[in-house]
Design a protein around this motif. Sequence first.
Motif, PDB file in Angstrom:
ATOM      1  N   GLU A 245      72.442  44.568  25.777  1.00  0.00           N
ATOM      2  CA  GLU A 245      73.189  44.025  26.927  1.00  0.00           C
ATOM      3  C   GLU A 245      73.475  45.378  27.780  1.00  0.00           C
ATOM      4  O   GLU A 245      73.239  46.609  27.419  1.00  0.00           O
TER       5      GLU A 245
ATOM      6  N   ASN B  40      76.125  46.363  28.883  1.00  0.00           N
ATOM      7  CA  ASN B  40      77.253  47.371  28.747  1.00  0.00           C
ATOM      8  C   ASN B  40      76.815  48.295  27.534  1.00  0.00           C
ATOM      9  O   ASN B  40      77.869  48.968  27.339  1.00  0.00           O
TER      10      ASN B  40
ATOM     11  N   GLY C 126      80.359  46.707  23.809  1.00  0.00           N
ATOM     12  CA  GLY C 126      79.482  47.796  24.641  1.00  0.00           C
ATOM     13  C   GLY C 126      79.689  49.119  23.882  1.00  0.00           C
ATOM     14  O   GLY C 126      80.707  49.287  23.063  1.00  0.00           O
TER      15      GLY C 126
ATOM     16  N   ARG D 229      77.614  53.325  23.167  1.00  0.00           N
ATOM     17  CA  ARG D 229      76.434  54.259  23.454  1.00  0.00           C
ATOM     18  C   ARG D 229      75.652  54.234  22.373  1.00  0.00           C
ATOM     19  O   ARG D 229      76.093  54.215  21.139  1.00  0.00           O
TER      20      ARG D 229
END
Length: 464
Positions: A181, A183, A222, A224
């Motif tokens: 996604e 995000n 969301g 990293r």
Amino acid sequence: MLMPSDERARHDGYLERYLRTNEAHVIGIGREVEGRRKDGTLFPADLSVVEWSAGGIRYFTGILRDLTQRRAEERARAKLEEQLRQSQKMEAIGQLTGGIAHDFNNLLLAISLNIEALDEDFADRPAAKPLIEGAMFATGQARTLIGQLLAFGRRQTLDVTAFDVNAVVIEMVAMLRRTVEANIAIETALPAGMRPVLADRQQLETALLNLVLNARDAMAGGGRLVIETSNVVLDSEFAVQNPGTNPGNYVIVSVSDTGAGMSPEGVARAFEPFYTTKQTGEGTGLGLSQVYGYIKQSGGHAKIYSELGHGTTVKLYLPCSMQQPAPTEKTADMRKNPGNGETILMVEDTALVRNAVKRMLTTLGYQVIDVTTGEEAIAVLQSEAAIDLLFTDMILPGGMGGSELALAAQRLRPGIRILLTSGYTQTRAVPTASDGSTSLPLISKPYTKAELAERLTQIFTSRP
């Protein structure tokens, strides 16, 4: 001896009770107590009390031994024993799943090839089209599942080459960004100077995709995701602490996320097949087990680091190659029916597979001589029959397997083209040519008609 107050209270009265009742075990030998160091830290200790007399006076001497090192060694030994048990359990499960997958692979190949034949024969019957397409889709799903089981069981056939891991990651990043996604940010840390690795490039791509999909699912809100590579030298101590790993040069490929993380129990079982923390219907639980099997079959190692609420990092240790990566070859031009009357000696002991493959090769424009054992194939090779290519299964009944047959064929007929096939292989790599220069071409079961046609075209259009 300095003692914490609660520990001192637990031992108060022992000496008085001993003097009153003469119960030696009250004082004892080798009683474990807790001591306090000058800096305030606590440590486990072994306390032995010895009674002796002099001049009619009874004396007691306490001997205290610090157990910190012993307890550390016991914990380390227990950890190694648990790792060994886990390794043995994974090996046993792998043998079971690999054996089942291998037996089913031949059946699946026969089913899929016959469905493809029906698709061609019923091309003018529109009503049959959706039925055939449904069957073909189901065999495709079964093929994926069997491939995952073989990967975990370390029974898949690997096309081992030397390649640059950084190049693989760079090529995949654009596709991976479309997979997650918006995000979720994907970052890479790919330092220059990475050693080439010796592994199956396509399987590494699959492994990375599995890890990224798992990371995506762990970051529903969301986060990293970071893909990193690094060179590392694993020493003998690492090998002892991680059974099945050899010391040497490796490249680490790590995938880290900032997701929900895993519990210690989840980390311990993460590589087991069909184990998943996802809801029913959201996954088979074979993604990480496939990654684990591929890495172990490649002679590498895999580790998971995770904490609840603090994300997960999966590290793949791939063995380095002494060779430099080979240039990528161009794919040969494809034709609908690539055969031009060439004769193929096919060796396959399973009748269902042999009949289906023979029919398919005939429709592709080849002539076929089919036998069931390596010994029968040798007899044909020693005859006057014209043979342009040997197409043999790796696993054959009797005393001669596909590898031995291929080498014997090269001695009997120098320059003969060879194509190997297997549902799995016990070895890490495809057998090499008789001069040791290159690996012999191999196609993994179950394959499609188009895949076999492409591979044969590549072989017949390349230099013998």
